[in-house]
Design a protein around this motif. Structure first.
Motif, PDB file in Angstrom:
ATOM      1  N   ILE A 373       0.878  -1.169   0.000  1.00 16.63           N
ATOM      2  CA  ILE A 373       0.000   0.000   0.000  1.00 16.63           C
ATOM      3  C   ILE A 373       0.913   1.216   0.000  1.00 16.63           C
ATOM      4  CG2 ILE A 373      -1.724   1.321   1.261  1.00 16.63           C
ATOM      5  CD1 ILE A 373      -2.655  -1.295   2.556  1.00 16.63           C
ATOM      6  N   LEU A 374       0.767   2.072  -0.978  1.00 16.86           N
ATOM      7  CA  LEU A 374       1.554   3.302  -1.049  1.00 16.86           C
ATOM      8  C   LEU A 374       0.628   4.456  -0.705  1.00 16.86           C
ATOM      9  CD1 LEU A 374       3.434   2.655  -4.445  1.00 16.86           C
ATOM     10  CD2 LEU A 374       3.947   1.753  -2.168  1.00 16.86           C
ATOM     11  N   ASP A 375       0.831   5.050   0.442  1.00 14.30           N
ATOM     12  CA  ASP A 375      -0.010   6.165   0.877  1.00 14.30           C
ATOM     13  C   ASP A 375       0.227   7.377  -0.021  1.00 14.30           C
ATOM     14  OD1 ASP A 375      -1.737   7.788   2.364  1.00 14.30           O
ATOM     15  OD2 ASP A 375      -0.992   7.069   4.288  1.00 14.30           O
ATOM     16  N   LYS A 376      -0.545   8.431   0.207  1.00 16.08           N
ATOM     17  CA  LYS A 376      -0.485   9.623  -0.633  1.00 16.08           C
ATOM     18  C   LYS A 376       0.920  10.246  -0.652  1.00 16.08           C
ATOM     19  CE  LYS A 376      -4.793  10.766  -2.068  1.00 16.08           C
ATOM     20  NZ  LYS A 376      -5.452  11.957  -1.516  1.00 16.08           N
ATOM     21  N   GLY A 388       6.161  -7.427  -0.534  1.00 17.18           N
ATOM     22  CA  GLY A 388       5.525  -7.883   0.690  1.00 17.18           C
ATOM     23  C   GLY A 388       5.217  -9.362   0.621  1.00 17.18           C
ATOM     24  N   SER A 389       5.372 -10.049   1.764  1.00 10.31           N
ATOM     25  CA  SER A 389       5.057 -11.475   1.815  1.00 10.31           C
ATOM     26  C   SER A 389       4.850 -11.882   3.268  1.00 10.31           C
ATOM     27  CB  SER A 389       6.178 -12.313   1.196  1.00 10.31           C
ATOM     28  OG  SER A 389       7.319 -12.310   2.031  1.00 10.31           O
ATOM     29  N   ALA A 390       4.212 -13.028   3.450  1.00  6.10           N
ATOM     30  CA  ALA A 390       3.932 -13.521   4.797  1.00  6.10           C
ATOM     31  C   ALA A 390       5.208 -13.808   5.577  1.00  6.10           C
ATOM     32  CB  ALA A 390       3.069 -14.779   4.714  1.00  6.10           C
ATOM     33  N   GLN A 391       6.332 -13.976   4.872  1.00 11.80           N
ATOM     34  CA  GLN A 391       7.600 -14.280   5.540  1.00 11.80           C
ATOM     35  C   GLN A 391       8.225 -13.055   6.210  1.00 11.80           C
ATOM     36  OE1 GLN A 391       6.896 -15.716   2.355  1.00 11.80           O
ATOM     37  NE2 GLN A 391       6.283 -17.467   3.630  1.00 11.80           N
ATOM     38  N   LEU A 392       7.766 -11.857   5.845  1.00 11.97           N
ATOM     39  CA  LEU A 392       8.348 -10.644   6.419  1.00 11.97           C
ATOM     40  C   LEU A 392       7.878 -10.447   7.854  1.00 11.97           C
ATOM     41  CD1 LEU A 392       8.004  -8.078   3.465  1.00 11.97           C
ATOM     42  CD2 LEU A 392      10.056  -9.294   4.203  1.00 11.97           C
ATOM     43  N   GLU A 393       8.800 -10.107   8.736  1.00 10.14           N
ATOM     44  CA  GLU A 393       8.448  -9.807  10.119  1.00 10.14           C
ATOM     45  C   GLU A 393       7.824  -8.416  10.206  1.00 10.14           C
ATOM     46  OE1 GLU A 393      11.708 -10.183  12.773  1.00 10.14           O
ATOM     47  OE2 GLU A 393      12.148 -12.267  12.232  1.00 10.14           O
ATOM     48  N   THR A 397       9.656   1.590  10.266  1.00  6.63           N
ATOM     49  CA  THR A 397      10.746   2.555  10.124  1.00  6.63           C
ATOM     50  C   THR A 397      10.121   3.932   9.905  1.00  6.63           C
ATOM     51  OG1 THR A 397      10.933   2.489   7.707  1.00  6.63           O
ATOM     52  CG2 THR A 397      12.055   0.734   8.931  1.00  6.63           C
ATOM     53  N   ASP A 398      10.948   4.921   9.649  1.00  5.41           N
ATOM     54  CA  ASP A 398      10.431   6.266   9.396  1.00  5.41           C
ATOM     55  C   ASP A 398       9.621   6.335   8.106  1.00  5.41           C
ATOM     56  OD1 ASP A 398      11.619   7.175  11.679  1.00  5.41           O
ATOM     57  OD2 ASP A 398      13.400   7.985  10.667  1.00  5.41           O
ATOM     58  N   THR A 399       9.880   5.412   7.171  1.00  2.00           N
ATOM     59  CA  THR A 399       9.249   5.515   5.854  1.00  2.00           C
ATOM     60  C   THR A 399       8.251   4.404   5.532  1.00  2.00           C
ATOM     61  OG1 THR A 399      11.158   4.370   4.896  1.00  2.00           O
ATOM     62  CG2 THR A 399      11.168   6.786   4.830  1.00  2.00           C
ATOM     63  N   TYR A 400       8.321   3.273   6.237  1.00  6.88           N
ATOM     64  CA  TYR A 400       7.377   2.198   5.922  1.00  6.88           C
ATOM     65  C   TYR A 400       7.053   1.365   7.149  1.00  6.88           C
ATOM     66  CZ  TYR A 400      11.433  -0.980   5.738  1.00  6.88           C
ATOM     67  OH  TYR A 400      12.551  -1.707   6.045  1.00  6.88           O
ATOM     68  N   PHE A 401       6.005   0.565   6.982  1.00  6.66           N
ATOM     69  CA  PHE A 401       5.492  -0.265   8.067  1.00  6.66           C
ATOM     70  C   PHE A 401       5.096  -1.605   7.462  1.00  6.66           C
ATOM     71  CE2 PHE A 401       1.858  -1.499  10.894  1.00  6.66           C
ATOM     72  CZ  PHE A 401       2.493  -1.439  12.114  1.00  6.66           C
ATOM     73  N   ILE A 402       5.524  -2.702   8.057  1.00 10.52           N
ATOM     74  CA  ILE A 402       5.158  -4.031   7.551  1.00 10.52           C
ATOM     75  C   ILE A 402       4.184  -4.665   8.541  1.00 10.52           C
ATOM     76  CG2 ILE A 402       5.962  -6.331   6.909  1.00 10.52           C
ATOM     77  CD1 ILE A 402       8.715  -5.070   6.312  1.00 10.52           C
ATOM     78  N   LYS A 403       3.009  -5.015   8.032  1.00 12.20           N
ATOM     79  CA  LYS A 403       2.001  -5.639   8.882  1.00 12.20           C
ATOM     80  C   LYS A 403       1.258  -6.698   8.085  1.00 12.20           C
ATOM     81  CE  LYS A 403      -1.583  -4.515  12.251  1.00 12.20           C
ATOM     82  NZ  LYS A 403      -2.369  -3.426  12.874  1.00 12.20           N
ATOM     83  N   VAL A 407       3.442  -4.396   2.886  1.00 14.71           N
ATOM     84  CA  VAL A 407       4.331  -3.253   3.104  1.00 14.71           C
ATOM     85  C   VAL A 407       3.527  -1.978   2.883  1.00 14.71           C
ATOM     86  CG1 VAL A 407       6.420  -2.059   2.383  1.00 14.71           C
ATOM     87  CG2 VAL A 407       6.342  -4.566   2.351  1.00 14.71           C
ATOM     88  N   VAL A 408       3.406  -1.165   3.932  1.00 17.42           N
ATOM     89  CA  VAL A 408       2.692   0.112   3.832  1.00 17.42           C
ATOM     90  C   VAL A 408       3.721   1.232   3.832  1.00 17.42           C
ATOM     91  CG1 VAL A 408       0.921   1.598   4.826  1.00 17.42           C
ATOM     92  CG2 VAL A 408       0.770  -0.900   5.129  1.00 17.42           C
ATOM     93  N   VAL A 409       3.885   1.892   2.679  1.00 18.79           N
ATOM     94  CA  VAL A 409       4.792   3.034   2.594  1.00 18.79           C
ATOM     95  C   VAL A 409       4.031   4.261   3.087  1.00 18.79           C
ATOM     96  CG1 VAL A 409       6.241   4.443   1.094  1.00 18.79           C
ATOM     97  CG2 VAL A 409       6.023   1.978   0.669  1.00 18.79           C
ATOM     98  N   LYS A 410       4.606   4.960   4.052  1.00 21.78           N
ATOM     99  CA  LYS A 410       3.899   6.033   4.737  1.00 21.78           C
ATOM    100  C   LYS A 410       3.672   7.255   3.844  1.00 21.78           C
ATOM    101  CE  LYS A 410       5.605   4.723   9.324  1.00 21.78           C
ATOM    102  NZ  LYS A 410       6.346   5.185  10.519  1.00 21.78           N
ATOM    103  N   LYS A 411       2.684   8.053   4.237  1.00 22.41           N
ATOM    104  CA  LYS A 411       2.339   9.250   3.486  1.00 22.41           C
ATOM    105  C   LYS A 411       3.545  10.184   3.378  1.00 22.41           C
ATOM    106  CE  LYS A 411      -1.028  13.031   3.304  1.00 22.41           C
ATOM    107  NZ  LYS A 411      -2.195  13.675   3.955  1.00 22.41           N
TER     108      LYS A 411
END
Length: 421
Positions: A373-376, A388-393, A397-403, A407-411
């Motif tokens: 997901i790439l935010d605005k 992104g994959s289920a294997q990622l913990e 970080t300051d720029t992205y979040f894995i959940k 992979v969610v790249v922050k706004k």
């Protein structure tokens, strides 16, 4: 008309922590969906399509962008009584606390509601994806002489443990309620459903968090400050005291309160026959009219892609992805299983020169983006790989979040050339 007797109250939700980081700088109802809309557009559009045009949206966290969106979007005739107003938690002489729950939000805002003439309060959630004609629910409420009506969704035994489950009699009147029951209890919590639902094994009625209250009863119930939530307290405590109707809804509905369900709901729009129909003129979804230019695509293979207005795309391939407004994607780039929200504005060369980084908004050249997901307003450089994959913990970080493997790249995040996630 019945619609003139209804006041809609849309719950904006709390901090929206399950949708973080998408809710880091905006309230949950303001989160962009489907490339060009906001979550709050769904219940508002359902109301407008049902000819219910007096709406309040209750919120308390990061409400500035929501206010701006509603102010710029929902304009009604000067001679009409229609409105969409945002009510944020406010300190008064009688109360100096935040909203403590859905019922407490209604209680604290009641003095605003009582300035209007209405007989029925339609209480809606601001974080669900569905299309419903509220008139049929209202007609059923009135015909049954109910004091409370609850929209219910027939669900399977597997899904029932995630919901509040209602039990009804043959007249669709609610007889009991249990919150997120354990599997071994479910055999005693089936209810009469349609033949089609029974064939699918959907014998349990889940509360959708959509309610109709008679005005007098709602005012009475709001006098008890100890009850702060509709689902956890108001509904369980009152179904045996006051006639409560279950209104069964068999259409598409999903609660998109967490990253995984939000992601799947958006990518589901790319299906050949999506469960959520954006192309039905009688169930139109309204949003801010931006008057953007058409999207321009050059040399790109598209497969199951939803592309919003105003995009400039020279990518190699876009597959099972939703691309939001004003998106820029460079040549040689592959985007798959991704929701790219787009940008709030176009950049000029002058704007770019004044920035600390020379990476423009959008996705650069020769990148590979998958399960993201790439935010605005994200700025992703050239030769970037995000997979992104289920294997990622889980990680932030300051720029992205894995959940949940996404992979969610922050706004507004800047991802430099050659970076890999």
């Amino acid at each position: 008309m019945i619609n003139d007797k209804v006041l809609a109250i849309i719950m904006g939700g709390g901090q929206g922590s399950r949708l973080y980081p998408l809710t880091a700088t905006r309230s949950k109802p303001a989160v962009p969906i489907a490339g060009k809309y906001r979550l709050v557009d769904i219940p508002i559009s359902n109301c407008i399509n049902s000819d219910i045009k007096r709406m309040f949206v209750l919120t308390q966290f990061n409400s500035a962008s929501l206010n701006t969106h509603i102010k710029n979007t929902y304009h009604f005739s000067f001679f009409s009584s229609a409105f969409v107003d945002v009510l944020a938690a406010e300190q008064t002489l009688q109360n100096n606390t935040w909203f403590q729950g859905t019922a407490d939000a209604v209680r604290q805002s009641m003095h605003h509601f009582l300035n209007h003439d209405f007989e029925y309060a339609l209480i809606l959630s601001g974080d669900q994806l569905y299309q419903m004609d509220y008139n049929t629910m209202l007609e059923a409420h009135i015909a049954s002489d109910a004091k409370i009506s609850i929209a219910t969704l027939p669900v399977s035994e597997k899904d029932a443990t995630s919901f509040g489950i209602l039990k009804t009699d043959e007249s669709n009147l609610v007889t009991s309620f249990i919150e997120k029951p354990k599997t071994e209890l479910l055999k005693d919590w089936t209810s009469p459903v349609s033949e089609e639902m029974e064939v699918e094994g959907r014998n349990h009625l889940a509360s959708m968090g959509i309610y109709i209250f008679n005005k007098d009863l709602l005012v009475e119930l709001m006098n008890d400050p100890e009850t702060v939530d509709f689902g956890k307290e108001i509904i369980p405590q009152n179904i045996k005291k006051h006639k409560t109707l279950s209104y069964q809804f068999e259409g598409y509905w999903t609660d998109i309160g967490n990253i995984d369900s939000f992601f799947e709901a958006n990518l589901g729009l790319t299906d050949d026959i999506p469960k959520f129909d954006l192309y039905n003129s009688s169930k139109r979804i309204y949003t801010h009219a931006r008057l953007l230019p058409t999207t321009k695509i050059s040399g790109t293979i598209l497969n199951k892609a939803v592309i919003a207005d105003g995009c400039l795309i020279t990518a190699a391939k876009i597959e099972r992805s939703v691309i939001g407004i004003r998106s820029r994607i460079g040549s040689g780039t592959t985007v798959s299983n991704t929701y790219m929200m787009g940008s709030d504005s176009y950049q000029t060369l002058e704007d770019l020169e004044q920035r600390d980084t020379k990476i423009p908004m959008g996705i650069g050249e020769n990148c590979s983006i998958n399960n993201a997901i790439l935010d605005k307003n994200c700025c992703i450089g050239n030769n970037v790989k995000i997979n992104g994959s289920a294997q990622l913990e889980e990680k932030e970080t300051d720029t992205y979040f894995i959940k949940e493997g996404i992979v969610v790249v922050k706004k507004g995040a800047i991802i430099p050339d050659g970076y890999e996630i």
